[in-house]
Design a protein around this motif. Structure first.
Motif, PDB file in Angstrom:
ATOM      1  N   MET A  31       0.845  -1.171   0.000  1.00  0.00           N
ATOM      2  CA  MET A  31       0.000   0.000   0.000  1.00  0.00           C
ATOM      3  C   MET A  31       0.892   1.236   0.000  1.00  0.00           C
ATOM      4  O   MET A  31       1.918   1.248   0.652  1.00  0.00           O
ATOM      5  N   GLU A  32       0.490   2.258  -0.740  1.00  0.00           N
ATOM      6  CA  GLU A  32       1.318   3.456  -0.852  1.00  0.00           C
ATOM      7  C   GLU A  32       1.520   4.125   0.496  1.00  0.00           C
ATOM      8  O   GLU A  32       2.357   3.714   1.268  1.00  0.00           O
ATOM      9  N   LYS A  33       0.830   5.169   0.811  1.00  0.00           N
ATOM     10  CA  LYS A  33       0.955   5.803   2.122  1.00  0.00           C
ATOM     11  C   LYS A  33      -0.012   5.129   3.082  1.00  0.00           C
ATOM     12  O   LYS A  33      -0.933   4.453   2.679  1.00  0.00           O
ATOM     13  N   LYS A  34       0.242   5.344   4.358  1.00  0.00           N
ATOM     14  CA  LYS A  34      -0.638   4.772   5.375  1.00  0.00           C
ATOM     15  C   LYS A  34      -1.993   5.470   5.299  1.00  0.00           C
ATOM     16  O   LYS A  34      -2.102   6.661   5.558  1.00  0.00           O
ATOM     17  N   LEU A  35      -2.987   4.730   4.909  1.00  0.00           N
ATOM     18  CA  LEU A  35      -4.333   5.284   4.787  1.00  0.00           C
ATOM     19  C   LEU A  35      -5.046   5.207   6.126  1.00  0.00           C
ATOM     20  O   LEU A  35      -4.881   4.245   6.871  1.00  0.00           O
ATOM     21  N   SER A  36      -5.861   6.190   6.394  1.00  0.00           N
ATOM     22  CA  SER A  36      -6.734   6.103   7.557  1.00  0.00           C
ATOM     23  C   SER A  36      -7.833   5.093   7.218  1.00  0.00           C
ATOM     24  O   SER A  36      -8.038   4.720   6.056  1.00  0.00           O
ATOM     25  N   TYR A  37      -8.535   4.680   8.253  1.00  0.00           N
ATOM     26  CA  TYR A  37      -9.654   3.756   8.033  1.00  0.00           C
ATOM     27  C   TYR A  37     -10.664   4.376   7.069  1.00  0.00           C
ATOM     28  O   TYR A  37     -11.128   3.711   6.135  1.00  0.00           O
ATOM     29  N   GLU A  38     -10.972   5.638   7.271  1.00  0.00           N
ATOM     30  CA  GLU A  38     -11.971   6.319   6.441  1.00  0.00           C
ATOM     31  C   GLU A  38     -11.525   6.413   4.983  1.00  0.00           C
ATOM     32  O   GLU A  38     -12.329   6.226   4.067  1.00  0.00           O
ATOM     33  N   GLU A  39     -10.243   6.702   4.763  1.00  0.00           N
ATOM     34  CA  GLU A  39      -9.717   6.779   3.392  1.00  0.00           C
ATOM     35  C   GLU A  39      -9.766   5.413   2.710  1.00  0.00           C
ATOM     36  O   GLU A  39     -10.165   5.301   1.551  1.00  0.00           O
ATOM     37  N   ALA A  40      -9.363   4.387   3.438  1.00  0.00           N
ATOM     38  CA  ALA A  40      -9.374   3.033   2.883  1.00  0.00           C
ATOM     39  C   ALA A  40     -10.798   2.593   2.569  1.00  0.00           C
ATOM     40  O   ALA A  40     -11.060   1.985   1.521  1.00  0.00           O
ATOM     41  N   LEU A  41     -11.726   2.904   3.461  1.00  0.00           N
ATOM     42  CA  LEU A  41     -13.122   2.538   3.246  1.00  0.00           C
ATOM     43  C   LEU A  41     -13.689   3.245   2.019  1.00  0.00           C
ATOM     44  O   LEU A  41     -14.407   2.640   1.215  1.00  0.00           O
ATOM     45  N   ALA A  42     -13.361   4.518   1.842  1.00  0.00           N
ATOM     46  CA  ALA A  42     -13.834   5.271   0.673  1.00  0.00           C
ATOM     47  C   ALA A  42     -13.287   4.660  -0.615  1.00  0.00           C
ATOM     48  O   ALA A  42     -14.028   4.497  -1.594  1.00  0.00           O
ATOM     49  N   LYS A  43     -12.002   4.301  -0.624  1.00  0.00           N
ATOM     50  CA  LYS A  43     -11.415   3.673  -1.813  1.00  0.00           C
ATOM     51  C   LYS A  43     -12.057   2.316  -2.071  1.00  0.00           C
ATOM     52  O   LYS A  43     -12.306   1.939  -3.217  1.00  0.00           O
ATOM     53  N   LEU A  44     -12.325   1.583  -1.010  1.00  0.00           N
ATOM     54  CA  LEU A  44     -12.975   0.278  -1.143  1.00  0.00           C
ATOM     55  C   LEU A  44     -14.380   0.435  -1.738  1.00  0.00           C
ATOM     56  O   LEU A  44     -14.770  -0.331  -2.626  1.00  0.00           O
ATOM     57  N   GLN A  45     -15.105   1.431  -1.291  1.00  0.00           N
ATOM     58  CA  GLN A  45     -16.447   1.665  -1.828  1.00  0.00           C
ATOM     59  C   GLN A  45     -16.390   2.009  -3.314  1.00  0.00           C
ATOM     60  O   GLN A  45     -17.243   1.567  -4.092  1.00  0.00           O
ATOM     61  N   GLU A  46     -15.378   2.776  -3.718  1.00  0.00           N
ATOM     62  CA  GLU A  46     -15.207   3.092  -5.139  1.00  0.00           C
ATOM     63  C   GLU A  46     -14.941   1.824  -5.945  1.00  0.00           C
ATOM     64  O   GLU A  46     -15.493   1.646  -7.042  1.00  0.00           O
ATOM     65  N   LEU A  47     -14.086   0.962  -5.418  1.00  0.00           N
ATOM     66  CA  LEU A  47     -13.776  -0.290  -6.118  1.00  0.00           C
ATOM     67  C   LEU A  47     -14.999  -1.189  -6.225  1.00  0.00           C
ATOM     68  O   LEU A  47     -15.203  -1.841  -7.254  1.00  0.00           O
ATOM     69  N   VAL A  48     -15.805  -1.233  -5.186  1.00  0.00           N
ATOM     70  CA  VAL A  48     -17.020  -2.050  -5.223  1.00  0.00           C
ATOM     71  C   VAL A  48     -17.946  -1.561  -6.333  1.00  0.00           C
ATOM     72  O   VAL A  48     -18.524  -2.370  -7.072  1.00  0.00           O
ATOM     73  N   GLU A  49     -18.056  -0.249  -6.476  1.00  0.00           N
ATOM     74  CA  GLU A  49     -18.888   0.298  -7.555  1.00  0.00           C
ATOM     75  C   GLU A  49     -18.371  -0.141  -8.922  1.00  0.00           C
ATOM     76  O   GLU A  49     -19.154  -0.498  -9.803  1.00  0.00           O
ATOM     77  N   VAL A  50     -17.047  -0.123  -9.099  1.00  0.00           N
ATOM     78  CA  VAL A  50     -16.453  -0.554 -10.373  1.00  0.00           C
ATOM     79  C   VAL A  50     -16.727  -2.036 -10.606  1.00  0.00           C
ATOM     80  O   VAL A  50     -17.144  -2.450 -11.689  1.00  0.00           O
ATOM     81  N   ILE A  51     -16.498  -2.842  -9.569  1.00  0.00           N
ATOM     82  CA  ILE A  51     -16.660  -4.295  -9.689  1.00  0.00           C
ATOM     83  C   ILE A  51     -18.118  -4.666  -9.949  1.00  0.00           C
ATOM     84  O   ILE A  51     -18.404  -5.570 -10.733  1.00  0.00           O
ATOM     85  N   GLU A  52     -19.047  -3.966  -9.303  1.00  0.00           N
ATOM     86  CA  GLU A  52     -20.465  -4.284  -9.449  1.00  0.00           C
ATOM     87  C   GLU A  52     -21.107  -3.641 -10.674  1.00  0.00           C
ATOM     88  O   GLU A  52     -22.267  -3.906 -10.973  1.00  0.00           O
ATOM     89  N   SER A  53     -20.369  -2.826 -11.384  1.00  0.00           N
ATOM     90  CA  SER A  53     -20.901  -2.160 -12.567  1.00  0.00           C
ATOM     91  C   SER A  53     -21.356  -3.187 -13.593  1.00  0.00           C
ATOM     92  O   SER A  53     -20.686  -4.184 -13.830  1.00  0.00           O
ATOM     93  N   PRO A  54     -22.497  -2.932 -14.232  1.00  0.00           N
ATOM     94  CA  PRO A  54     -22.963  -3.853 -15.265  1.00  0.00           C
ATOM     95  C   PRO A  54     -21.997  -3.932 -16.453  1.00  0.00           C
ATOM     96  O   PRO A  54     -22.012  -4.904 -17.209  1.00  0.00           O
ATOM     97  N   ASP A  55     -21.146  -2.924 -16.596  1.00  0.00           N
ATOM     98  CA  ASP A  55     -20.188  -2.906 -17.695  1.00  0.00           C
ATOM     99  C   ASP A  55     -18.882  -3.636 -17.360  1.00  0.00           C
ATOM    100  O   ASP A  55     -18.027  -3.792 -18.228  1.00  0.00           O
ATOM    101  N   ALA A  56     -18.712  -4.058 -16.109  1.00  0.00           N
ATOM    102  CA  ALA A  56     -17.461  -4.707 -15.683  1.00  0.00           C
ATOM    103  C   ALA A  56     -17.313  -6.062 -16.375  1.00  0.00           C
ATOM    104  O   ALA A  56     -18.272  -6.824 -16.480  1.00  0.00           O
TER     105      ALA A  56
END
Length: 65
Positions: A1-26
């Motif tokens: 992992m690049e810099k040490k992410l806070s829990y909130e930062e990591a959770l936000a990035k995770l939510q973005e990835l979930v949106e990409v993964i769950e996209s009907p276009d994925a």
């Protein structure tokens, strides 16, 4: 992992990835990188929560950090 992410930062990035993964276009073949990053972020969040839990237990049990 690049810099040490806070829990909130990591959770936000995770939510973005979930949106990409769950996209009907994925495409199944194209989401391997996102899935690996999501697993890293999940592990990071788990460790952060465990640390907070230990701190809270200390506060509640002994009144100190």
């Amino acid at each position: 992992m690049e810099k040490k992410l806070s829990y909130e930062e990591a959770l936000a990035k995770l939510q973005e990835l979930v949106e990409v993964i769950e996209s009907p276009d994925a495409q199944i073949a194209g989401i391997e990188k996102e899935l690996r990053r999501a697993m890293e972020l999940l592990e990071h969040c788990r460790k952060e929560l465990e640390g907070y839990e230990k701190d809270f237990e200390k506060i509640l049990n002994k009144g100190e950090l």
